[in-house]
Enzyme design. Sequence first.
Site, PDB file in Angstrom:
ATOM      1  N   ASP A 265       0.620  -1.194  -0.160  1.00 59.45           N
ATOM      2  CA  ASP A 265      -0.028  -0.019  -0.049  1.00 59.45           C
ATOM      3  C   ASP A 265       1.005   1.132   0.049  1.00 59.45           C
ATOM      4  O   ASP A 265       2.039   1.081   0.307  1.00 59.45           O
ATOM      5  CB  ASP A 265      -0.772   0.143   1.257  1.00 59.45           C
ATOM      6  CG  ASP A 265      -2.199   0.851   0.884  1.00 59.45           C
ATOM      7  OD1 ASP A 265      -2.176   1.833  -0.111  1.00 59.45           O
ATOM      8  OD2 ASP A 265      -3.239   0.405   1.624  1.00 59.45           O
ATOM      9  N   GLU A 616     -17.027  10.521   4.443  1.00 61.65           N
ATOM     10  CA  GLU A 616     -16.624   9.023   4.778  1.00 61.65           C
ATOM     11  C   GLU A 616     -15.689   8.998   3.650  1.00 61.65           C
ATOM     12  O   GLU A 616     -15.883   8.972   2.420  1.00 61.65           O
ATOM     13  CB  GLU A 616     -17.791   8.046   4.891  1.00 61.65           C
ATOM     14  CG  GLU A 616     -18.660   7.986   3.698  1.00 61.65           C
ATOM     15  CD  GLU A 616     -19.809   6.832   3.910  1.00 61.65           C
ATOM     16  OE1 GLU A 616     -19.566   5.946   4.552  1.00 61.65           O
ATOM     17  OE2 GLU A 616     -20.562   6.801   2.976  1.00 61.65           O
TER      18      GLU A 616
END
Length: 878
Positions: A265, A616
């Site tokens: 990542d 979000e």
Amino acid sequence: MTLNKILPAFLLFSLFSCSHSLQKHEDANFSFEQRADYLVSQMTLAEKVSQMSYESPAIDRLAIPEHNWWNECLHGVARAGVATVFPQAIGMASMWDREQMFEVANAISDEARAKHHNFAAKGKRGIYQGLSFWTPNVNIFRDPRWGRGMETYGEDPYLTGELGVQFIKGLQGDDDTYYKLIATAKHFVVHSGPESERHSFNATPSQFDMLNTYSPHFEKVVKEAGVYSVMCAYNSYNGLPCCGNKSLSNLLREDWGFKGYIVSDCWAINDFYMPNAHEVTSSKQEAAAMAVKAGTDLNCGDSYPSLVEAVKNGLISEAELDVSVKRLILARLKLGLFAPKGAVKYEKISYDVVDSEMHRLLALQTARKSMVLLKNKNNLLPLDKAIKKVAVIGSNANDLEVLLGNYNGYPSAPVTPLDGIKQKLPNAEVKYAAGCKLAEGLPIFEAIPSSVLFTDKACTKNGLAAEYFNNKELKGEPTHSRIDSNVDFVWGTTPPFEDLAYDEFSVRWTGVIKVKESGDYALGGEGFLGMKLFIEDSLIVDRSEVHHPHKEYEYVQLEAGKSYSIKLEYIQDNTEHAMMRLLWEKPNDNLAEEAIAIAKEAEVVIFCMGISPLLEGEEMKVKVEGFAHGDRLDIKLPRTQTALMKEIKKLGKPMVLVLLNGSALAINWENENIPAIVEAWYPGQAGGTAIADVLFGDYNPAGRLPLTFYKSVDDIPAYSNYDMRGKTYRYFEGEALYDFGFGLSYSDFTYSKLKTPDHIAPGDCVEISVDITNNSKIDGEEVIQCYAANPQAGGVNPNKSLVEFQRVMIKAGECKTINFTINPDQLMIVDEQFKKTVLAGELKISVGGAQPTAKRIRERKVLTKTILVEGSAFVMDK
């Protein structure tokens, strides 16, 4: 292993003769593995290391072109200009439709291939322009507070795995030699928030939870879809960062047979040594060496260049690097990036497939299939199209952002819910009012109008002075200077001037802002990459390091009649979508009054509420009560919205609630007081049309929830607790607001004649048939759900689990017999020795349109049968 031991002498001589074709890696006489071995053998240490970072530079002497591994296509080709935008992943999961998932992914990969070849023809090989995609996100949405849950396929490992397999197959293609794209299953493993702790959190799941919940879908996409890339997660797993954890790469490669490469990542390797992160190493060199030794082949970040010194200092050997470099070169060979022209069939995909009419229709069909009807008291829906006055209320009704979610592309013709309703009712009076903020502290943005912008302190001329530069640094003399009335530009791939490159220019706007009303103003903007906003020479917004568009703002107190200097800088850097919008929210205390006024005149009120990708998402800066770092602190609908709906309910009007959101909402008051509720998610470019089709009866909804809607955050354990007990339908003991698998229809289905064997041996498949009748006068689709429960299972095993599903069209009055097979691996539990086992004893099978314990299933029956599993327990192989 040396090259001499791999290749026969005559092949070795031929390779080292460096013929023109071999230098271009086009010689079909040699396997991909042989060619990869040869190329790696010819690289210097520095060249090998250069190929292990996501921005892999060209090696001209070996005819290896530049390659950027970072691309996104979560629900459409993302951040690469115009593309078809499908519903957000959680919405696509709500279809419960394997075939549709494949068709969507196939369309996305068509567009990705066409875009890549168009880029390459222009010499462009940068970020978001390649063929390796960091999609899909198959993490389990174990807690509704996780901001990135919208990117997943929900809370169930079986549903996630089945949909993930189809999506990956659609991306990677069906050619025996070349991949269409390379898909990436992420984030491995046990990763689902909190976002604020993701760089330091240590997940320590029980073996029960690892085997039952956190790993089955990853194993499935490796074994059944052949996913060729896996992204390791930021967090630690059992004490070691996932990207530096050899046990995880061993699980992938040795136990599951994974053949591809592992990518970190982004900047996850930095967390190995950064303060307040994992801090398991003391330097970048040690971190990079640790990651490669653990099997992380490719670095999204800036750590791996230090591998050159790490080899010299004895922290890792060059031979260990060779393993990773070969995997990466092999991937590029399998994508056909070194193939001769015409060798890869996917090269023939024409660019006109991008944003094509066929794909637009597929986006509409997918959005329709994703809609979930949660409530329809007294059959209020579908609404009559002869209606004359409609009030559409809520800022989500007319907001492009809530169509697109995150990790998105840019549709050419998006349709908001307001647009869709207006198009559906051309002869009606459709009035709109925002009514309230989505949450207190979240602005309702609009472009700052020219009337408050001036070119100088004297405020004699409206607009801002604009300087356009033919470079990315705002340097030198501007190529063009002019007055822009305001800044509200979406250029796309059309530059503001013909002599500017649309993907490499910069702009500076300067002037004055002068308002007529004192108060707190939200000032900000939306741009793709580099954006800085200054007020009175103070930097209030800085998005200079962000690689994707997103609104960012700051509240500033402005006095009426006072002139404030304003400067906005924008840099467009090698991306396909140029845009810059200077935005604000001015003080407005009349939002509710405007909404109540139009509601009084209306025959029906349609609320478009929910939350937003501004609230979000992934590790966000959110300054709104109830939200933090992209996560949610509570799961209630923000009180601003409920308060408005309570006021409008007093009018006694028919009311419909359309929710646009990426995660479960505790809408307790709304469920009790609003007669019709539709869950629309973040529905993509055609969302407004799909919503109107459902509301007015041109489409019969059949979506089902891929996650549990709880009544309260107090009903579930702490967010940071990765123990599955008490979370998701498989372990939750309470009463949900809406169950996993729940969804209504305008049709009425009943089930009968459930047939299963009375006895099976452990390890046998279970053959099932059931009749389903559509008792209504409306054709409709039904999602047949089959659940299994093992009453004798001990340990931390699920109460029940989804083991099969089918989405089937059944005409009005028709009865269909549905047959399906449950494989033994779907019936397993984890025993006390942590072996996957099918136990002898009772096995309860239920088949219906919902879970066997669901409360609101209308008249649809759920049929249950007990099967006796006879004999000794059956232990599954790895």
